[in-house]
Design a protein around this motif. Structure first.
Motif, PDB file in Angstrom:
ATOM      1  N   ILE A  12       3.829  -3.858  -2.886  1.00  0.00           N
ATOM      2  CA  ILE A  12       2.895  -2.896  -3.485  1.00  0.00           C
ATOM      3  C   ILE A  12       1.540  -3.586  -3.506  1.00  0.00           C
ATOM      4  O   ILE A  12       1.310  -4.519  -4.279  1.00  0.00           O
ATOM      5  N   LEU A  13       0.646  -3.166  -2.609  1.00  0.00           N
ATOM      6  CA  LEU A  13      -0.641  -3.853  -2.440  1.00  0.00           C
ATOM      7  C   LEU A  13      -1.700  -3.245  -3.349  1.00  0.00           C
ATOM      8  O   LEU A  13      -1.841  -2.024  -3.424  1.00  0.00           O
ATOM      9  N   LYS A  14      -2.425  -4.114  -4.046  1.00  0.00           N
ATOM     10  CA  LYS A  14      -3.402  -3.682  -5.044  1.00  0.00           C
ATOM     11  C   LYS A  14      -4.815  -4.112  -4.633  1.00  0.00           C
ATOM     12  O   LYS A  14      -5.076  -5.309  -4.472  1.00  0.00           O
ATOM     13  N   GLU A  15      -5.700  -3.122  -4.500  1.00  0.00           N
ATOM     14  CA  GLU A  15      -7.100  -3.453  -4.282  1.00  0.00           C
ATOM     15  C   GLU A  15      -7.700  -3.982  -5.579  1.00  0.00           C
ATOM     16  O   GLU A  15      -7.433  -3.450  -6.649  1.00  0.00           O
ATOM     17  N   ARG A  16      -8.498  -5.024  -5.452  1.00  0.00           N
ATOM     18  CA  ARG A  16      -9.151  -5.617  -6.624  1.00  0.00           C
ATOM     19  C   ARG A  16     -10.601  -5.931  -6.274  1.00  0.00           C
ATOM     20  O   ARG A  16     -10.904  -6.298  -5.136  1.00  0.00           O
ATOM     21  N   LEU A  42       8.007  -7.603  -6.488  1.00  0.00           N
ATOM     22  CA  LEU A  42       9.176  -7.129  -7.227  1.00  0.00           C
ATOM     23  C   LEU A  42       8.689  -6.658  -8.586  1.00  0.00           C
ATOM     24  O   LEU A  42       8.244  -7.451  -9.405  1.00  0.00           O
ATOM     25  N   SER A  43       8.735  -5.333  -8.798  1.00  0.00           N
ATOM     26  CA  SER A  43       8.105  -4.764  -9.992  1.00  0.00           C
ATOM     27  C   SER A  43       8.926  -3.616 -10.557  1.00  0.00           C
ATOM     28  O   SER A  43       9.418  -2.757  -9.820  1.00  0.00           O
ATOM     29  N   GLY A  47       5.156   3.381 -12.849  1.00  0.00           N
ATOM     30  CA  GLY A  47       4.162   3.802 -11.863  1.00  0.00           C
ATOM     31  C   GLY A  47       4.079   2.890 -10.660  1.00  0.00           C
ATOM     32  O   GLY A  47       3.456   3.239  -9.649  1.00  0.00           O
ATOM     33  N   ASP A  48       4.686   1.709 -10.745  1.00  0.00           N
ATOM     34  CA  ASP A  48       4.676   0.743  -9.641  1.00  0.00           C
ATOM     35  C   ASP A  48       6.048   0.095  -9.493  1.00  0.00           C
ATOM     36  O   ASP A  48       6.182  -1.124  -9.514  1.00  0.00           O
ATOM     37  N   VAL A  49       7.063   0.925  -9.334  1.00  0.00           N
ATOM     38  CA  VAL A  49       8.435   0.408  -9.216  1.00  0.00           C
ATOM     39  C   VAL A  49       8.730   0.088  -7.752  1.00  0.00           C
ATOM     40  O   VAL A  49       8.458   0.896  -6.861  1.00  0.00           O
ATOM     41  N   LYS A  60      15.571   3.197  -1.666  1.00  0.00           N
ATOM     42  CA  LYS A  60      15.978   3.366  -3.069  1.00  0.00           C
ATOM     43  C   LYS A  60      15.129   2.455  -3.957  1.00  0.00           C
ATOM     44  O   LYS A  60      14.711   1.376  -3.555  1.00  0.00           O
ATOM     45  N   SER A  61      14.908   2.878  -5.198  1.00  0.00           N
ATOM     46  CA  SER A  61      14.059   2.099  -6.106  1.00  0.00           C
ATOM     47  C   SER A  61      14.860   1.020  -6.835  1.00  0.00           C
ATOM     48  O   SER A  61      16.093   1.112  -6.960  1.00  0.00           O
TER      49      SER A  61
END
Length: 326
Positions: A12-16, A42-43, A47-49, A60-61
């Motif tokens: 899960i890539l996060k812009e910062r 691994l989260s 909202g970010d599973v 699958k989550s």
């Protein structure tokens, strides 16, 4: 269906505002964007599973897997303690610019204020540009009055500890300890499942709209640990083809495996899932006699508690972090 195999998850890539491109160029996370600061490996954060990227559970989550397999996946002890909430958040972080100076509340404050876990964490430095540094803790014991004076005068760095860092450096960050990742540092982060951060100084920078990010001055005051310690870096001595402990706390245990060849792993006595992060080179997990999963540098796998015996091998000198809960 059984969950008896090493699980990889989609990053899960996060812009910062402070992010760069090393997660793409060094760790090969696929993205066209230039300011990716975090890869959540691994989260279970709402909202970010994380979603499985390999094998029969692809798509699958993590939430689905825990709900279906409970202690088979997590370990009996971990399931009794945390229920269906996955207790760790695993990340790679690339700081092109310095992160804000910040800290995290402890479990009690986080529960009262945010209905969340606190956020104890650790860092393993994977790469650092020349003269790159980290801010960790106070130089000497401080107090609210001194801290507020320096915060107001924008002179916090006069009382904070700044360490120049290099590859392989480890820092343990308990709740309350002020910290910031400096520009030019690429690291692996292991933490409690929490996204609660108290930002106390952000270098007066503004976003694209000309706005400064929110600061949490009041919330932070009672959460800060004003005590200093002599040395904030964690010392450890790795040994070839052995799992050597580097951090051990109530929230997670992290070992490092310097790998060149093959070793047999037996995690039966851990009664916990075990996470492996390739922080240098690549390694192969051989399980169920002959099946293989490769962990490339910058990748992460979750080994279900039920899959406790396997081989770990590398044909080059590699380094793998091994993370679990006691």
């Amino acid at each position: 269906m059984s969950v008896h195999y090493p699980l990889k998850f989609e990053p899960i890539l996060k812009e910062r505002i402070w992010g760069g491109n090393k997660l793409n160029t060094v760790l090969h996370k696929k993205t066209e964007k230039e300011n990716i600061g975090e890869s959540w490996e691994l989260s279970d954060v709402e909202g970010d599973v994380s979603v499985v990227a390999n094998g029969k559970f692809k798509g699958k989550s993590l939430t689905f897997l825990i709900d279906q397999y409970k202690e088979i996946l997590l370990g009996k002890k971990v399931y009794q303690r945390f229920g269906i909430k996955f207790p760790l958040l695993i990340k790679y972080i690339d700081a092109k610019e310095a992160l804000s100076i910040q800290l995290h509340p402890n479990d009690k404050l986080a529960k009262e204020r945010h209905n969340s876990f606190g956020k104890t964490e650790m860092w393993y430095v994977m790469q650092a540009d020349e003269n790159a540094n980290l801010i960790v803790g106070f130089k000497k014991n401080s107090n609210k009055e001194e801290y507020l004076k320096h915060l107001e005068n924008k002179s916090l760095l006069e009382i904070l500890n700044v360490d120049k860092v290099k590859k392989g450096d480890v820092y343990f960050i308990p709740t309350g300890r002020i910290h910031a990742i400096g520009a030019g540092v690429l690291l692996a982060e292991i933490q409690q499942t929490s996204d609660v951060t108290y930002r106390i100084y952000d270098w007066d920078r503004k976003d694209d709209q000309g706005n400064e990010r929110e600061l949490h001055t009041e919330l932070a005051l009672d959460a800060i640990d004003y005590n200093a310690i002599d040395n904030y870096a964690t010392s450890y001595k790795p040994e070839l083809n052995k799992s050597k402990n580097i951090v051990d706390c109530q929230y997670f245990t992290t070992n490092i495996i310097n790998l060149d060849g093959s070793i047999a792993i037996n995690n039966e006595n851990k009664d916990s899932f075990v996470i492996y992060m390739a922080v240098k080179g690549k390694a192969t997990i051989i399980y169920n006699d002959a099946k293989e999963v490769i962990i490339n540098e910058g990748e992460t796998v979750l080994m279900p508690a039920c899959l406790s015996k396997f081989q770990l091998k590398s044909e080059e000198k590699s380094e793998v972090l091994e993370v679990y809960i006691k």
